[in-house]
Design an enzyme around this catalytic site. Structure first.
Site: not given
Length: 357
Positions: A67-68, A71, A74, A185, A187, A214, A225
């Site tokens: 979603m852009g 970091h 990504h 990911g 996460k 990461v 966020r």
């Protein structure tokens, strides 16, 4: 920048950028190990243009849905795809259908030029960045719904409709791009499980590749966020990961002990055995608002039996809020710790004695 073709009548649907003209965008400090393939970067806006352009790409093809607001987490996905695939497509689409009515769709950070520069530095050469109207036409009447306990607990309960939005947009991206591999990911563990389930149930010919979370040097899982955290909240935020590590150390005592330990550390700032003895007027260190803590099977997200020793590879998952920011993290039972569990604080100590924690 040069337009390859203009199908909209107002703006080019496909652009190419020379990598040499990116202006030295900050790519972060991590060595992501991806190959810089050189040459032009392609950006498409429409589904038809994307399918036509992708037909000429070498195979195998890797897809990294985003979603852009990219970091290093990504970029680790992009680098993994670049190592394993002949071409890498990154989608940049802030998907409105996975945001609830009280969530942060309007303020979600958007900076496409920065995202393209960062991801191309990690090995991507092709970007699909459609407008909302391209992905969700007014006449659309179909939603992908994963109907199982997998999509009915935890994140699904806290964010009704979220996984329908995720499942729908991921299905569309996989059918538009048709990659051999797609990278997600760890996460967002429940999202990963939902995507794997929909791919299996719909017999989609793609391998879902999971990439390790990461983290910042202090253990905080990287997230777009995190930018919402105030300085004081950012200082507290790593306590989420440390609480999960402390809970994992009690896996042999059963899931209930794990959940109690993580919850106690998040709510009180103390280990569970000390929290009961803590002075109720003492300052509380983490001050998280906990949405959930659970021990689950990583594939089904079914909760692990409370009394039994936690099986290896189970996940300890948690979601908690600091102020207006919601943080998500998980650790696998049996995995090697990456962050030390902090020393136990004295529950009767005043603020001065806890200043160094």
């Amino acid at each position: 920048m040069s337009a390859a073709r203009d199908t909209s009548g107002t703006a080019p649907a496909t652009h190419t950028h020379d990598r040499a003209d990116r202006g030295g965008a900050d790519r972060g400090g991590a060595d992501r190990g991806g190959a810089d393939r050189g040459g032009a970067v392609t950006i498409t806006r429409t589904i038809a243009e994307t399918r036509a352009a992708i037909a000429a790409l070498p195979r195998p093809l890797g897809l990294v849905p985003t979603m852009g607001a990219l970091h290093d987490g990504h970029l680790a996905l992009v680098a993994a795809a670049a190592r394993e695939c002949a071409a890498v497509v990154v989608s940049i689409f802030v998907n409105p259908s996975q945001f609830g009515p009280d969530e942060d769709l309007a303020r979600y950070p958007r900076d496409e030029a920065r995202d393209v520069a960062l991801a191309s530095g990690a090995g991507a050469t092709f970007f699909f960045a459609p407008p909302v109207a391209e992905m969700y036409r007014d006449s659309a009447a179909t939603t992908v719904h994963v109907d199982s306990s997998l999509a009915g607990r935890y994140e699904a309960a806290e964010r009704p409709g979220h996984f329908d939005g995720v499942a729908t947009i991921v299905t569309k991206l996989l059918t538009i791009v048709a990659p051999e591999r797609a990278y997600f990911g760890r996460k967002d563990a429940q999202q990963l499980a939902v995507v794997r389930r929909l791919v299996a149930d719909l017999d989609l010919p793609v391998e879902i590749v999971a990439v390790e979370t990461v983290r910042e040097p202090d253990g905080l899982a990287m997230s777009s966020r995190n930018a919402y955290l105030t300085p004081a909240e950012r200082a507290k935020a790593p306590e989420l990961h440390r609480a999960l590590l402390a809970g994992r150390a009690l896996a042999a005592e059963g899931a209930r002990a794990v959940v109690n330990e993580v919850s106690a550390r998040l709510v009180t700032g103390f280990p569970s055995r000390l929290a009961l003895a803590a002075d109720p007027d003492a300052p509380r260190r983490p001050a998280f608002s906990v949405d959930y803590v659970a021990v689950v099977d990583p594939a089904s997200f079914a909760p692990v039996a409370e009394a039994a020793s936690v099986p290896p590879k189970s996940l300890i998952v948690a979601a908690a809020r600091l102020g207006a920011t919601r943080l998500l993290d998980n650790v696998a039972v049996g995995a090697t710790p990456t962050t030390a569990i902090p020393d136990e604080p004295d529950p009767h100590a005043g603020p001065a004695s806890r200043a160094k924690e």
